[in-house]
Motif scaffolding. Structure first.
Motif, PDB file in Angstrom:
ATOM      1  N   PHE A 113       0.767  -1.278  -0.034  1.00 30.56           N
ATOM      2  CA  PHE A 113      -0.069  -0.091   0.043  1.00 30.56           C
ATOM      3  C   PHE A 113       0.889   1.309  -0.121  1.00 30.56           C
TER       4      PHE A 113
ATOM      5  N   ASP B 123      -5.801   2.420  -2.757  1.00 31.83           N
ATOM      6  CA  ASP B 123      -5.854   1.224  -1.760  1.00 31.83           C
ATOM      7  C   ASP B 123      -6.744   0.076  -2.035  1.00 31.83           C
TER       8      ASP B 123
ATOM      9  N   PRO C   4     -20.865  -9.289  -3.210  1.00 30.78           N
ATOM     10  CA  PRO C   4     -20.657 -10.523  -2.134  1.00 30.78           C
ATOM     11  C   PRO C   4     -19.938  -9.943  -0.986  1.00 30.78           C
TER      12      PRO C   4
ATOM     13  N   ALA D  68     -17.264  -2.140   2.303  1.00 29.01           N
ATOM     14  CA  ALA D  68     -16.784  -1.176   3.420  1.00 29.01           C
ATOM     15  C   ALA D  68     -15.513  -0.277   3.244  1.00 29.01           C
ATOM     16  N   LEU D  69     -14.493  -0.965   2.685  1.00 30.29           N
ATOM     17  CA  LEU D  69     -13.453  -0.365   2.315  1.00 30.29           C
ATOM     18  C   LEU D  69     -13.487   0.941   1.375  1.00 30.29           C
TER      19      LEU D  69
ATOM     20  N   GLY E 193     -11.568 -10.113   1.045  1.00 31.37           N
ATOM     21  CA  GLY E 193     -11.690 -10.774   2.476  1.00 31.37           C
ATOM     22  C   GLY E 193     -11.360 -12.139   2.519  1.00 31.37           C
TER      23      GLY E 193
END
Ligand code: ATP
Ligand code: MG
Length: 656
Positions: free
Chosen positions: A349, A396, A436, A442-443, A599
């Motif tokens: 990152f 990111d 999904p 959320a990111l 995830g």
């Protein structure tokens, strides 16, 4: 050219008659139907085909003598409006009658004078093509209709032969008296510069190249003549052709390059956006003064107010823009940003500052809580639900190029730069991200908060629903109130479906929270609450009823990461565990994790570390560890489920 008896008619009868002219000379009526530019070509054809230069000169002389008498004639001059210069130039040949008319038109010898080899200055008037007829202000308008300002539409007709500076497109009708005397012929048609003429080459470059122009970089010196071994000693090597002036170098602030690099549809080209604004960097800022119902929550506001609670970063921060999408790689496009993997190395990152910028914290307010809000719930929200994590930049988020572009253009920009005109549509204040589990919804919500420089409040539907409907309602209201009190704020509600009841079962806590949610959405994102953006996420969009769905102005499908994005996510996750795979191993891993969400890729790496028994990371993870973990962690989303997302997107989503 063929003559008909009509040509023998006096000129003052011409307006009532049509010329029956064959060959290359059209009738005036035909001339008027010609497309712009056609007239001039026709003149040339006629002149070249049918008369010699000598004839033209003789005609010119003859007309000059003839019309000098005509112009003093007491007859009333018929209107020329229907003919313009067309009749004059093409139909007057052999006219035996004097031209009647009291006014002195601008002398016309222009066509002939404009041709090479003809005598100039016979009429003592303008030279070049079509000077005086166009300038004559007493011509009626119909002939020249089409000019935007009602004046003669000479510019398109005479574009090729006429000096552009003499009849600018903005030229308007003026009366003849208002017109200045025509400039001398030499000014209207200066002699061609040496080396440029009808018979010469089209372009002549100066021998020494062009002098540097202001604003253009200094031209490189012309390359030396190449060695010419094939030439005999007596022959000089050929002088290289001068290099045309290079295209203007891009302004350093834009980094503009060809559209091929953009890689993003021009659909989103946002011609209305200036380049500066497009890549302006947005940063965290102190929050704005409290809203109407939050007078007791003071907040500093020294920044430029955009009128909607969301503010752009000051111009001094523009230098950070290069890392906005590409993780430090300078942007090279002016159009829509490239989100593709080629600009997102994502090996790790991008470096963040050690101390992330504060995001307008939600200190427990000291004064009176907003009306109707439970103080305990408010304290809980402000202490537990505020996200104080590091900022999330576009780079990111691996992949999702089109989605990021859509979010920025349809949500971030309108919020940061609200429409300037009253009555224009209000920027959206609600967005639904569906897809999904673990796909990065959320990111992206966190990223939106970063881009808007807004405080972030995170709520989970399941958490709100768990304690019961009454408590959940209080928490929900407190969260919206807190966001309204400290704009700009982003309220991220994950697992939105958990607040709703697909079966209309309002007996359960979830079903009972639906009404408060709708009320909060209406109040929290309504006209009076400009500084709040609500981001709802769900992996069960079908569970949303129509009322809830409609409350979200934008609805975007967050897809599973594609191959390059999986590679980036894996690389980052493995780098954190001290594992560096070879390119081949990484490619094999990317291949083997098709259908994994972001995830799940993270879980895979954790599983590999756990399977290898490496809590302390004594040895780096190997490909074998990951292979072993692949047997235990797999994608959760079934193809059927993915299809349902696509279907829902088609029906209710916004596509991107
Ligand atoms: N595109 C991505 N780039 C980088 N990391 C990602 C990406 N997608 C997911 N992740 C990572 O995967 C994890 C799960 O992401 P996130 O919580 O945003 O998913 P989600 O869609 O909100 O899932 P859920 O539906 O379960 O709430 C996070 O650690 C996130 O950083
Ligand atoms: Mg989530």
């Amino acid at each position: 050219m063929h003559w008909t008896p009509e040509h023998a008619q006096p000129l003052n009868q011409w307006p009532e008659q049509h010329l029956d002219v064959s060959s290359t000379t059209p009738s005036p009526a035909h001339k008027l139907e010609l497309p712009p530019g056609g007239r001039q070509r026709c003149h040339y054809a006629w002149a070249h085909d049918d008369i010699s230069a000598l004839t033209a000169s003789n005609l010119l002389k003859r007309y000059a003598e003839k019309y000098s008498g005509v112009l003093d004639s007491p007859y009333e001059r018929p209107t020329l409006g229907g003919y313009g210069d067309a009749a004059f130039l093409n139909g007057a040949k052999g006219d035996p009658e004097p031209w009647p008319g009291p006014e002195t038109p601008y002398p016309l010898a222009s066509l002939h004078e404009g041709l090479p080899g003809t005598k100039s200055g016979t009429g003592g008037g303008s030279g070049g093509l079509g000077g005086s007829p166009v300038l004559a202000g007493n011509l009626p308008e119909p002939l020249y209709a089409g000019n935007a300002c009602g004046g003669p539409s000479a510019a398109p007709e005479y574009a090729a032969g006429y000096g552009g500076g003499y009849l600018a497109p903005g030229y308007c009708t003026q009366t003849g008296a208002a017109l200045p005397p025509p400039p001398p012929a030499a000014l209207l048609q200066p002699p061609p510069p040496p080396g440029y003429g009808p018979s010469g080459p089209l372009y002549n470059y100066p021998a020494g190249g062009y002098a540097a122009q202001p604003g253009y970089g200094t031209l490189p010196p012309p390359p030396a003549p190449p060695p010419a071994p094939y030439l005999t000693s007596g022959l000089a090597a050929p002088t290289p052709l001068p290099t045309p002036a290079p295209s203007r170098p891009p302004p350093s602030s834009y980094g503009f390059q060809g559209a091929s690099e953009a890689g993003v549809s021009l659909k989103r080209k946002a011609a209305d956006e200036g380049a500066e604004g497009r890549y302006r960097k947005y940063a965290f800022e102190p929050t704005k003064a409290p809203a109407a119902d939050g007078a007791s929550y003071p907040a500093a506001d020294n920044g430029e107010c955009r009128g909607n609670g969301f503010r752009a970063k000051p111009p001094g921060a523009a230098e950070e823009a290069s890392g906005k999408y590409s993780g430090g790689v300078p942007l090279k496009v002016l159009g829509s940003p490239v989100y593709g993997p080629q600009l997102e190395p994502f090996e790790k990152f991008p470096e963040r500052s050690p101390a992330p910028a504060p995001r307008g914290g939600f200190a427990v307010p000291s004064g009176e809580p907003p009306k109707g809000v439970d103080p305990g719930a408010l304290e809980l929200v402000t202490s537990k639900m505020v996200d104080c994590g590091p900022p999330v930049q576009w780079a990111d988020v691996a992949g999702q190029g089109a989605l990021k572009a859509a979010l920025e253009e349809e949500l971030v920009w309108p919020l940061l730069r609200p429409p300037a005109y009253p009555g224009s549509p209000r920027p959206p204040r609600t967005v639904l991200l569906f897809g999904p589990r673990g796909a990065g919804k959320a990111l992206l919500g966190r990223c939106l908060a970063t881009q808007l420089g807004a405080a972030l409040l995170r709520l989970r539907g399941a958490t709100l629903a768990a304690p019961g409907s009454a408590e959940g309602t209080r928490l929900l209201q407190a969260a919206f109130a807190a966001a309204r009190c400290r704009p700009p704020a982003v309220l991220l509600i994950s697992e939105l479906d958990a607040l709703l009841s697909a079966r209309e079962d309002s007996a359960t806590a979830a079903g009972a929270l639906q009404a408060p949610l709708l009320a909060c959405l209406d109040g929290g994102c309504g006209a009076g609450a400009d500084g709040v953006l609500v981001v709802g996420t769900t992996s069960r969009p079908a569970a949303l009823d129509e009322a809830t769905r409609r409350r979200f102005a934008l609805r975007f499908y967050v897809t599973l990461p594609d191959g390059p994005a999986r590679g980036q996510i894996l690389q980052r996750a493995l780098a954190q565990q001290g594992c560096a795979l070879s390119e081949r191993e990484l490619a094999a891993l990317v291949q083997g994790t098709q259908g994994f969400s972001g995830g799940e890729l993270g879980q895979l790496c954790q599983q590999a570390a756990a399977g290898a028994g490496l809590p302390g990371l004594q040895r780096p993870l190997s490909y074998k560890d990951l292979e072993a973990a692949l047997a235990k962690v797999g994608p959760r989303a079934s193809p059927k489920e993915l299809d349902s997302f696509v279907e829902w997107d088609k029906m209710y989503g916004f596509g991107h």
